[in-house]
Design an enzyme around this catalytic site. Structure first.
Site, PDB file in Angstrom:
ATOM      1  CG  ASP A 290      -2.055   0.811   1.115  1.00 17.97           C
ATOM      2  OD1 ASP A 290      -2.322   1.334   0.020  1.00 17.97           O
ATOM      3  OD2 ASP A 290      -2.764   1.308   2.295  1.00 17.97           O
TER       4      ASP A 290
ATOM      5  CG  ASN B  80      -7.672  -1.756  -6.080  1.00 18.99           C
ATOM      6  OD1 ASN B  80      -6.507  -2.760  -5.830  1.00 18.99           O
ATOM      7  ND2 ASN B  80      -7.893  -0.910  -5.182  1.00 18.99           N
TER       8      ASN B  80
HETATM    9  C1  FPP Z   1      -1.984   0.239  -3.259  1.00 20.36           C
HETATM   10  O1  FPP Z   1      -1.629   1.820  -3.493  1.00 20.36           O
HETATM   11  C2  FPP Z   1      -1.448  -0.547  -4.336  1.00 20.36           C
HETATM   12  C3  FPP Z   1      -2.025  -0.788  -5.395  1.00 20.36           C
HETATM   13  C4  FPP Z   1      -3.578  -0.618  -5.501  1.00 20.36           C
HETATM   14  C5  FPP Z   1      -1.593  -1.828  -6.560  1.00 20.36           C
HETATM   15  C6  FPP Z   1      -0.439  -2.541  -6.235  1.00 20.36           C
HETATM   16  C7  FPP Z   1       0.264  -2.655  -7.428  1.00 20.36           C
HETATM   17  C8  FPP Z   1       1.730  -2.591  -7.441  1.00 20.36           C
HETATM   18  C9  FPP Z   1       2.589  -2.466  -6.260  1.00 20.36           C
HETATM   19  C10 FPP Z   1       2.393  -2.608  -8.824  1.00 20.36           C
HETATM   20  C11 FPP Z   1       2.071  -3.609  -9.791  1.00 20.36           C
HETATM   21  C12 FPP Z   1       1.903  -5.168  -9.269  1.00 20.36           C
HETATM   22  C13 FPP Z   1       2.927  -6.157  -9.623  1.00 20.36           C
HETATM   23  C14 FPP Z   1       2.716  -7.404  -9.139  1.00 20.36           C
HETATM   24  C15 FPP Z   1       3.842  -5.761 -10.804  1.00 20.36           C
HETATM   25  P1  FPP Z   1      -2.446   2.783  -3.436  1.00 20.36           P
HETATM   26  O2  FPP Z   1      -2.707   3.020  -4.917  1.00 20.36           O
HETATM   27  O3  FPP Z   1      -3.799   2.528  -2.764  1.00 20.36           O
HETATM   28  O4  FPP Z   1      -1.811   3.738  -2.630  1.00 20.36           O
HETATM   29  P2  FPP Z   1      -2.502   4.928  -2.011  1.00 20.36           P
HETATM   30  O5  FPP Z   1      -3.477   4.260  -0.774  1.00 20.36           O
HETATM   31  O6  FPP Z   1      -1.600   5.866  -1.329  1.00 20.36           O
HETATM   32  O7  FPP Z   1      -3.388   5.667  -2.761  1.00 20.36           O
END
Ligand code: FPP
Length: 251
Positions: A18, A66
């Site tokens: 996250d 998401n």
């Molecule tokens: C949460 O950060 C992360 C995600 C919703 C996606 C996770 C994806 C990756 C780490 C990259 C791609 C994955 C792979 C397996 C290559 P957020 O966007 O919710 O962050 P925030 O809470 O700060 O908005």
């Protein structure tokens, strides 16, 4: 930092990655850049977990919820995922890692599913770490799908309601065949489970760090694992019972 005890590592490590969005926003960058940097952290954690001898690594890469993000961000995440899998499959082969996916794959775009199928097929005979990507995954949704299949089997006479127990129920989950996670890491300071592995986390040790996922480093990973090694896991038993079992095992 003290070295990690190789005999007391989690067999199954799960991670809620996250804070990509906040990492980017703090730097006046687009959220997508945060996800791109997050994918670099994924590479590091996969490599380290496999080097350390962790048998199962499960990453929460895209939740059922998401899908409600802006279409542009969803598309960017799907593209990133496809690119990551295509680019990394060679390395997975060299490192003997096997791909696995949990979640509702029928909701994923066809091209993403094709890329996943190919990577799963290519790495199917690898005997090292199992890397599970949770995609379009929600714990409640998984439990509903398991219940639906269980009822279908009961109605068709393949299973009797009298025989349903935790082992049988588990076999209907997406994670059927995987052990429950021993340790869960969540980055970015949020202290919740967010619909991840609701059944499987029943006895999992939880670890939260303020660090956003793109900033999560090897030394943070080692710090988290050292914290895991300092914990006493009782599974509902008393501390004395656990100590006695340890003495018997070491006798
Ligand atoms: C949460 O950060 C992360 C995600 C919703 C996606 C996770 C994806 C990756 C780490 C990259 C791609 C994955 C792979 C397996 C290559 P957020 O966007 O919710 O962050 P925030 O809470 O700060 O908005």
């Amino acid at each position: 930092m003290n070295p990690l005890d190789p005999n007391r590592l989690p067999v199954h490590l799960a991670v809620i990655m996250d804070g990509n969005g906040r990492w980017a926003q703090q730097r006046m960058l687009k959220r997508v850049i945060g996800h791109q940097r997050g994918a670099e952290t994924v590479k590091m954690v996969v490599e380290q977990a496999s080097l350390l001898g962790i048998k199962y690594l499960t990453l929460f890469a895209f939740s059922s919820e998401n899908w409600s993000r802006p279409a542009l961000e969803v598309r960017a995440l799907m593209t990133l995922l496809k690119k990551y899998i295509r680019q990394e499959t060679g390395r997975m082969m060299r490192k003997n890692i096997r791909y696995n996916v949990i979640g509702n794959r029928s909701e994923l775009p066809e091209d993403v599913n094709e890329t996943l199928d190919e990577a799963i097929r290519k790495t199917a005979d690898n005997s090292g770490m199992v890397l599970t990507l949770a995609l379009s995954y929600g714990g409640r949704q998984e439990l509903c799908r398991a219940a639906e299949q269980l009822v279908e089997d009961a109605v068709a006479g393949r299973i009797s309601s009298k025989n349903i127990n935790t082992e049988i129920f588990e076999s209907y989950l997406d994670t059927g065949g995987l052990p429950d996670p021993d340790f869960l890491i969540r980055t970015s300071g949020e202290m919740r489970i967010s619909n991840f592995l609701l059944w499987q986390l029943a006895y999992t040790e939880l670890y939260f760090t303020e660090t956003n996922w793109p900033d999560f480093t090897i030394s943070e990973l080692h710090k988290a694992l050292a914290d895991f090694q300092s914990r006493e896991r009782r599974f509902g038993k008393t501390g004395d019972q656990i100590a006695q079992r340890g003495t018997l095992l070491n006798a």
